[in-house]
Design a protein around this motif. Structure first.
Motif, PDB file in Angstrom:
ATOM      1  N   GLY A 302      32.821  35.291  55.146  1.00 19.59           N
ATOM      2  CA  GLY A 302      33.046  36.576  54.733  1.00 19.59           C
ATOM      3  C   GLY A 302      34.567  37.203  55.861  1.00 19.59           C
ATOM      4  O   GLY A 302      35.004  38.420  55.373  1.00 19.59           O
ATOM      5  N   SER A 303      35.284  36.161  56.093  1.00 21.38           N
ATOM      6  CA  SER A 303      35.891  36.835  57.197  1.00 21.38           C
ATOM      7  C   SER A 303      37.538  36.605  56.458  1.00 21.38           C
ATOM      8  O   SER A 303      38.452  37.107  57.308  1.00 21.38           O
ATOM      9  N   ILE A 304      37.621  35.904  55.028  1.00 26.18           N
ATOM     10  CA  ILE A 304      38.433  36.310  54.205  1.00 26.18           C
ATOM     11  C   ILE A 304      38.030  36.486  52.749  1.00 26.18           C
ATOM     12  O   ILE A 304      36.385  36.328  52.413  1.00 26.18           O
ATOM     13  N   ILE A 305      38.480  37.830  52.679  1.00 29.04           N
ATOM     14  CA  ILE A 305      38.211  38.424  50.947  1.00 29.04           C
ATOM     15  C   ILE A 305      38.592  37.355  49.708  1.00 29.04           C
ATOM     16  O   ILE A 305      40.282  38.416  50.056  1.00 29.04           O
ATOM     17  N   VAL A 306      38.255  37.042  49.195  1.00 26.51           N
ATOM     18  CA  VAL A 306      39.096  36.921  47.890  1.00 26.51           C
ATOM     19  C   VAL A 306      39.084  37.863  46.388  1.00 26.51           C
ATOM     20  O   VAL A 306      37.392  38.064  46.820  1.00 26.51           O
ATOM     21  N   LYS A 307      40.118  38.570  45.918  1.00 25.95           N
ATOM     22  CA  LYS A 307      38.831  39.128  44.774  1.00 25.95           C
ATOM     23  C   LYS A 307      39.845  38.945  43.441  1.00 25.95           C
ATOM     24  O   LYS A 307      41.549  38.824  44.257  1.00 25.95           O
ATOM     25  N   LYS A 308      39.861  38.751  42.384  1.00 22.10           N
ATOM     26  CA  LYS A 308      40.886  39.131  41.318  1.00 22.10           C
ATOM     27  C   LYS A 308      41.413  40.195  40.287  1.00 22.10           C
ATOM     28  O   LYS A 308      39.935  40.712  40.488  1.00 22.10           O
ATOM     29  N   GLU A 309      42.534  40.309  40.561  1.00 17.62           N
ATOM     30  CA  GLU A 309      42.820  41.711  39.413  1.00 17.62           C
ATOM     31  C   GLU A 309      43.838  41.285  38.357  1.00 17.62           C
ATOM     32  O   GLU A 309      44.723  40.708  38.228  1.00 17.62           O
ATOM     33  N   ASP A 310      43.375  41.265  37.714  1.00 19.91           N
ATOM     34  CA  ASP A 310      44.050  40.762  36.201  1.00 19.91           C
ATOM     35  C   ASP A 310      44.029  39.293  36.696  1.00 19.91           C
ATOM     36  O   ASP A 310      43.095  38.367  36.483  1.00 19.91           O
ATOM     37  N   GLU A 311      45.223  38.695  36.368  1.00 18.33           N
ATOM     38  CA  GLU A 311      45.779  37.613  36.536  1.00 18.33           C
ATOM     39  C   GLU A 311      46.524  37.487  38.034  1.00 18.33           C
ATOM     40  O   GLU A 311      47.057  36.301  38.374  1.00 18.33           O
ATOM     41  N   THR A 312      45.804  38.297  38.441  1.00 20.78           N
ATOM     42  CA  THR A 312      46.370  38.045  39.837  1.00 20.78           C
ATOM     43  C   THR A 312      45.362  37.779  41.253  1.00 20.78           C
ATOM     44  O   THR A 312      44.122  38.610  40.727  1.00 20.78           O
ATOM     45  N   VAL A 313      45.550  36.869  42.024  1.00 23.66           N
ATOM     46  CA  VAL A 313      43.958  37.171  43.114  1.00 23.66           C
ATOM     47  C   VAL A 313      44.778  37.255  44.734  1.00 23.66           C
ATOM     48  O   VAL A 313      45.485  37.460  44.882  1.00 23.66           O
ATOM     49  N   ILE A 314      43.509  38.295  44.894  1.00 21.51           N
ATOM     50  CA  ILE A 314      44.237  39.073  46.322  1.00 21.51           C
ATOM     51  C   ILE A 314      43.232  38.156  47.512  1.00 21.51           C
ATOM     52  O   ILE A 314      42.106  38.259  47.136  1.00 21.51           O
ATOM     53  N   ILE A 315      43.861  37.790  48.724  1.00 18.24           N
ATOM     54  CA  ILE A 315      43.600  37.938  49.652  1.00 18.24           C
ATOM     55  C   ILE A 315      44.072  38.358  50.488  1.00 18.24           C
ATOM     56  O   ILE A 315      44.602  39.002  51.401  1.00 18.24           O
ATOM     57  N   GLN A 316      42.793  38.534  51.905  1.00 16.61           N
ATOM     58  CA  GLN A 316      42.268  39.452  52.469  1.00 16.61           C
ATOM     59  C   GLN A 316      41.837  39.617  53.917  1.00 16.61           C
ATOM     60  O   GLN A 316      40.803  38.781  53.379  1.00 16.61           O
ATOM     61  N   THR A 317      42.599  39.025  55.178  1.00 21.77           N
ATOM     62  CA  THR A 317      41.517  39.412  55.840  1.00 21.77           C
ATOM     63  C   THR A 317      41.851  40.880  57.327  1.00 21.77           C
ATOM     64  O   THR A 317      42.113  41.392  56.588  1.00 21.77           O
ATOM     65  N   SER A 318      41.566  40.238  58.300  1.00 23.35           N
ATOM     66  CA  SER A 318      41.122  41.787  59.330  1.00 23.35           C
ATOM     67  C   SER A 318      42.639  42.592  58.552  1.00 23.35           C
ATOM     68  O   SER A 318      42.768  43.761  58.776  1.00 23.35           O
ATOM     69  N   ASP A 319      44.018  41.881  58.901  1.00 22.93           N
ATOM     70  CA  ASP A 319      44.989  42.484  59.386  1.00 22.93           C
ATOM     71  C   ASP A 319      46.166  42.051  58.057  1.00 22.93           C
ATOM     72  O   ASP A 319      47.288  42.795  58.265  1.00 22.93           O
ATOM     73  N   LYS A 320      45.796  41.276  57.377  1.00 21.64           N
ATOM     74  CA  LYS A 320      46.949  40.777  56.335  1.00 21.64           C
ATOM     75  C   LYS A 320      46.476  40.457  55.087  1.00 21.64           C
ATOM     76  O   LYS A 320      45.202  40.607  54.274  1.00 21.64           O
ATOM     77  N   ARG A 321      47.880  40.833  54.278  1.00 21.51           N
ATOM     78  CA  ARG A 321      47.184  40.353  52.671  1.00 21.51           C
ATOM     79  C   ARG A 321      48.414  39.773  51.426  1.00 21.51           C
ATOM     80  O   ARG A 321      48.937  40.362  51.983  1.00 21.51           O
ATOM     81  N   TRP A 322      47.516  38.853  51.287  1.00 30.11           N
ATOM     82  CA  TRP A 322      48.239  38.127  50.554  1.00 30.11           C
ATOM     83  C   TRP A 322      48.062  38.501  48.692  1.00 30.11           C
ATOM     84  O   TRP A 322      47.086  38.378  48.779  1.00 30.11           O
ATOM     85  N   SER A 323      49.325  38.294  47.866  1.00 25.05           N
ATOM     86  CA  SER A 323      48.797  37.987  46.499  1.00 25.05           C
ATOM     87  C   SER A 323      49.263  36.200  45.822  1.00 25.05           C
ATOM     88  O   SER A 323      50.092  35.659  46.279  1.00 25.05           O
ATOM     89  N   PHE A 324      49.138  35.838  44.717  1.00 23.43           N
ATOM     90  CA  PHE A 324      49.609  34.745  44.312  1.00 23.43           C
ATOM     91  C   PHE A 324      48.686  35.098  42.116  1.00 23.43           C
ATOM     92  O   PHE A 324      47.514  35.257  42.535  1.00 23.43           O
ATOM     93  N   ALA A 325      49.712  34.442  41.709  1.00 24.54           N
ATOM     94  CA  ALA A 325      49.325  34.210  40.221  1.00 24.54           C
ATOM     95  C   ALA A 325      48.204  33.559  41.343  1.00 24.54           C
ATOM     96  O   ALA A 325      48.692  31.681  41.253  1.00 24.54           O
ATOM     97  N   LEU A 326      47.558  33.528  39.677  1.00 20.60           N
ATOM     98  CA  LEU A 326      45.858  32.903  39.328  1.00 20.60           C
ATOM     99  C   LEU A 326      46.626  31.023  38.904  1.00 20.60           C
ATOM    100  O   LEU A 326      46.291  30.319  40.290  1.00 20.60           O
TER     101      LEU A 326
END
Length: 334
Positions: A302-326
């Protein structure tokens, strides 16, 4: 003199099999006559084994070897020819039924049996067991195959002595029987390391062989993934491990979180299901990420959150957020 061997008749058997595939030979008598022509002049081709001509046994061996296993591209149509051949040869069915479970056990163990499908994991065994019944043979279940394996004294000794390659092979084919095939509960990574110079477990060597063969035939990895996603898995299986292997290759065996963070992947990668299978997530490429072990553990912790929005993957830590095409490796920082 040795009995006729299928390897001595490959060109003729290849031609015969193609004719059966396109429907030129449709009756059992036609096929048997053609087999006799292929083996004419070979020693003992007319000998009988429990009422079955050696020539027919040689052709069946050829079909099994050519089919390889369910992950192989030719398996489906060759299995249909085997079905036709068996159903026109009741004596041949009876011969195979004498020790069916043991024959399948030898296939799992990759022994040099006369009948040899390649069985690398639970999916391949399950599909072969389904075809076994379609062949008109006495149904065999995975428990019977495992019992036939464990009834071999040498195999029991190797398990007791912790043979890493054997245990890895059996874990891949019988994951639900881990306590029996891996009595000391060794971790997979430990078993792989204990195997020494063998860097890949048997199943992955099989996947690599199938993948390389497909590439040589000009197949694109995306088409292979789509093909695997259409595969109907046996009832007892939830994961297509060959599909996972293809997805890892699609992403260059890199951790997608490492790539998103601008880091280099070290060590092997694992496949993570964005929506877990236990929560009705699908075993499809669109629901898979390739992650290194540390990031995989962090996601589950649970220290890294991964979720999908349409064709994009969202990665979130306590202080940063990244996204990339699936489904590609082009990552964008958000």
């Amino acid at each position: 003199m040795k009995p006729v061997h299928w390897r001595d008749c490959i060109p003729c058997f290849d031609s015969l099999t193609e004719k059966i595939r396109i429907g030129k030979f449709i009756t059992g008598s036609d096929i048997r006559t053609a087999i006799q022509r292929c083996t004419a002049g070979h020693a003992k081709s007319d000998d009988l084994v429990l009422g079955v001509p050696s020539s027919s046994i040689a052709y069946l061996e050829y079909l099994f070897h050519r089919a390889e296993g369910p992950y192989s591209p030719d398996f489906g149509w060759i299995a249909m020819i085997i079905q036709i051949f068996f159903k026109s040869n009741p004596d041949l069915q009876n011969l195979i039924n004498l020790n069916a479970a043991d024959a399948l056990a030898n296939m799992v163990l990759n022994k040099r049996g006369r009948l040899k499908f390649l069985i690398s994991d639970q999916v391949e065994l399950g599909i072969i067991l389904e075809w076994w019944e379609r062949f008109g043979l006495i149904p065999v279940n995975s428990r019977q195959v495992l019992d036939a394996i464990l009834n071999k004294p040498t195999i029991r000794d190797r398990i007791e002595n912790g043979d890493p390659l054997l245990i890895l092979r059996l874990l891949d084919v019988f994951p639900e029987n881990e306590e029996e095939v891996n009595p000391y509960g060794q971790e997979r990574d430990v078993l792989i390391q204990a195997a020494g110079t063998i860097t890949k477990p048997p199943s992955e060597r099989r996947y690599h062989h199938v993948f390389m063969k497909a590439q040589k035939a000009g197949r694109d990895i995306h088409s292979l993934i789509q093909e695997e996603e259409r595969r109907i898995l046996p009832m007892q299986t939830k994961r297509n491990r060959y599909l996972a292997y293809l997805v890892k290759n699609l992403h260059g065996n890199c951790c997608q979180i490492c790539s998103a963070m601008g880091e280099e992947t070290t060590g092997p990668v694992e496949v993570h299901h964005i929506i877990p299978l236990s929560r009705q997530g699908k075993d499809l490429a669109e629901n898979m990420l390739t992650l290194c072990a540390p990031h995989h553990q962090a996601v589950h912790a649970g220290s890294i959150i991964v979720k999908k929005e349409d064709e994009t993957v969202i990665i979130q830590t306590s202080d940063k957020r990244w996204s990339f095409a699936l489904n590609n490796r082009v990552n964008s920082y958000v």
